[in-house]
Design a protein around this motif. Structure first.
Motif, PDB file in Angstrom:
ATOM      1  N   GLY A  39       3.385 -39.558 -23.327  1.00  0.00           N
ATOM      2  CA  GLY A  39       4.273 -38.719 -22.926  1.00  0.00           C
ATOM      3  C   GLY A  39       3.112 -37.471 -23.736  1.00  0.00           C
ATOM      4  N   ASP A  40       3.660 -36.365 -23.330  1.00  0.00           N
ATOM      5  CA  ASP A  40       2.964 -35.337 -23.505  1.00  0.00           C
ATOM      6  C   ASP A  40       1.064 -35.788 -24.193  1.00  0.00           C
ATOM      7  OD1 ASP A  40       5.285 -33.972 -23.944  1.00  0.00           O
ATOM      8  OD2 ASP A  40       5.387 -34.530 -26.441  1.00  0.00           O
ATOM      9  N   SER A  48      -6.007 -30.215 -22.584  1.00  0.00           N
ATOM     10  CA  SER A  48      -5.713 -30.852 -21.690  1.00  0.00           C
ATOM     11  C   SER A  48      -6.310 -31.510 -20.463  1.00  0.00           C
ATOM     12  CB  SER A  48      -4.778 -30.011 -21.826  1.00  0.00           C
ATOM     13  OG  SER A  48      -3.408 -29.809 -22.840  1.00  0.00           O
ATOM     14  N   LEU A  52      -6.756 -35.158 -19.388  1.00  0.00           N
ATOM     15  CA  LEU A  52      -6.121 -35.600 -17.959  1.00  0.00           C
ATOM     16  C   LEU A  52      -7.748 -36.491 -17.454  1.00  0.00           C
ATOM     17  CD1 LEU A  52      -3.959 -33.023 -16.666  1.00  0.00           C
ATOM     18  CD2 LEU A  52      -3.523 -35.298 -17.976  1.00  0.00           C
ATOM     19  N   ARG A  71       5.793 -40.274 -18.833  1.00  0.00           N
ATOM     20  CA  ARG A  71       5.539 -39.213 -18.415  1.00  0.00           C
ATOM     21  C   ARG A  71       6.508 -38.446 -20.031  1.00  0.00           C
ATOM     22  NH1 ARG A  71       8.963 -39.841 -14.708  1.00  0.00           N
ATOM     23  NH2 ARG A  71       7.248 -40.702 -13.417  1.00  0.00           N
ATOM     24  N   GLU A  75       4.448 -32.897 -19.924  1.00  0.00           N
ATOM     25  CA  GLU A  75       3.795 -32.968 -18.296  1.00  0.00           C
ATOM     26  C   GLU A  75       5.044 -33.017 -17.051  1.00  0.00           C
ATOM     27  OE1 GLU A  75       1.257 -34.799 -20.988  1.00  0.00           O
ATOM     28  OE2 GLU A  75       3.801 -35.781 -20.603  1.00  0.00           O
ATOM     29  N   ARG A  79       4.690 -29.833 -13.863  1.00  0.00           N
ATOM     30  CA  ARG A  79       4.923 -30.037 -12.869  1.00  0.00           C
ATOM     31  C   ARG A  79       6.342 -28.823 -12.716  1.00  0.00           C
ATOM     32  NH1 ARG A  79       6.992 -35.573 -12.621  1.00  0.00           N
ATOM     33  NH2 ARG A  79       7.913 -35.089 -10.301  1.00  0.00           N
ATOM     34  N   THR A  99      -3.323 -25.539 -22.088  1.00  0.00           N
ATOM     35  CA  THR A  99      -3.507 -26.024 -21.378  1.00  0.00           C
ATOM     36  C   THR A  99      -4.140 -25.363 -20.443  1.00  0.00           C
ATOM     37  OG1 THR A  99      -1.665 -27.738 -21.573  1.00  0.00           O
ATOM     38  CG2 THR A  99      -2.355 -27.837 -19.075  1.00  0.00           C
ATOM     39  N   HIS A 119      -5.656 -33.665 -10.657  1.00  0.00           N
ATOM     40  CA  HIS A 119      -4.893 -33.457 -12.003  1.00  0.00           C
ATOM     41  C   HIS A 119      -3.204 -33.517 -11.528  1.00  0.00           C
ATOM     42  CE1 HIS A 119      -7.919 -32.800 -14.853  1.00  0.00           C
ATOM     43  NE2 HIS A 119      -8.326 -32.995 -14.104  1.00  0.00           N
ATOM     44  N   LEU A 123      -0.226 -36.499 -12.991  1.00  0.00           N
ATOM     45  CA  LEU A 123       1.273 -35.644 -12.754  1.00  0.00           C
ATOM     46  C   LEU A 123       2.044 -36.436 -11.945  1.00  0.00           C
ATOM     47  CD1 LEU A 123       0.578 -32.373 -14.146  1.00  0.00           C
ATOM     48  CD2 LEU A 123       0.382 -34.325 -15.899  1.00  0.00           C
ATOM     49  N   LEU A 127       2.497 -41.325 -13.843  1.00  0.00           N
ATOM     50  CA  LEU A 127       3.567 -41.591 -14.678  1.00  0.00           C
ATOM     51  C   LEU A 127       4.653 -42.133 -14.508  1.00  0.00           C
ATOM     52  CD1 LEU A 127       3.243 -37.695 -16.756  1.00  0.00           C
ATOM     53  CD2 LEU A 127       1.459 -39.831 -16.307  1.00  0.00           C
TER      54      LEU A 127
END
Length: 233
Positions: A39-40, A48, A52, A71, A75, A79, A99, A119, A123, A127
């Motif tokens: 994650g992160d 970033s 991805l 996740r 993330e 979102r 990002t 992407h 996300l 995850l």
């Protein structure tokens, strides 16, 4: 996964696409292995978008190696940034500005509309909250020792730091986590846990750990790679 596959955990990438590429090239992956980014993946670092992109095409680059990305709180913030002005401000202040910069077309300012649909799909749909093997519990942040994985609250899984050595989990399995940055640039080895966030976006290293053997690979944004063992730390 084929019998005999190994588990490779990756620490917090934080937009360090060069380090991620160097680390994946260095890992001795073979069919049946499992790679678990903890994650992160996004924010703070320079690329970033590149991170991805690389993970989305992982299966094409490494046939028959399974990717189980977890996740992290970044993330979650990315979102949530689509939900309103306050959520977007919070994300930008926590590294989301970097990002967005990685999505800036032709050098102009980018917006969340510049993030490709694939992407957002990654996300939103790819995850995982955690993963469990026969010997280890893989999480982004931390765990309550007396709760099974399925009952862990989001606060522990995504937000709670692991500054103090945790007590043994009820499962008897070792926790492998990220989230708590180790300023030494080395994994923190504790009796019941290993933390492998080693500050990739802060001039440190991105760490990969083979859970079965204790071998460690590290790469940085200059593309340098080094190896060590947990029992050497």
């Amino acid at each position: 996964m084929t019998i005999g596959g190994r588990y490779f955990a990756l620490g917090d990438v934080h937009g360090c696409a060069t380090a991620l590429a160097a680390l994946l090239d260095a890992l001795p992956l073979r069919p049946g292995d499992v790679v678990i980014p903890l994650g992160d993946l996004v924010d703070r670092g320079p690329d970033s978008r590149g991170v991805l992109d690389r993970l989305i095409r992982f299966e094409a680059d490494f046939p028959r190696v399974e990717l189980i990305p977890l996740r992290g709180n970044h993330e979650i913030m990315m979102r949530e940034a689509r939900g309103g002005v306050e959520e977007r401000r919070r994300w930008l202040e926590c590294g989301g500005d970097a990002t967005l910069g990685s999505y800036a077309p032709l050098g102009r300012g980018a917006s969340l509309k510049d993030v490709p649909a694939e992407h957002w799909t990654f996300l939103n749909e790819r995850l995982h909250a955690y993963h469990e093997s026969d010997d280890c519990l893989f999480v982004h942040a931390n765990l309550y020792p007396d709760l099974p994985l399925a009952e862990q609250p989001d606060f522990m899984l995504y937000w709670e730091f692991c500054h103090e050595p945790p007590p043994p989990h009820q499962s008897g399995k070792r926790m492998i986590c990220g989230h708590t940055r180790q300023r030494s640039g080395l994994p923190r080895v504790m009796e019941n846990a290993v933390c492998i966030d080693t500050g990739a976006c802060k001039g440190g290293w991105l760490t990969g750990l083979c859970a079965e053997t204790g071998e460690v690979w590290q790469a940085d944004e200059r593309g340098r790679v080094r190896t060590l063992w947990l029992d050497e730390i």
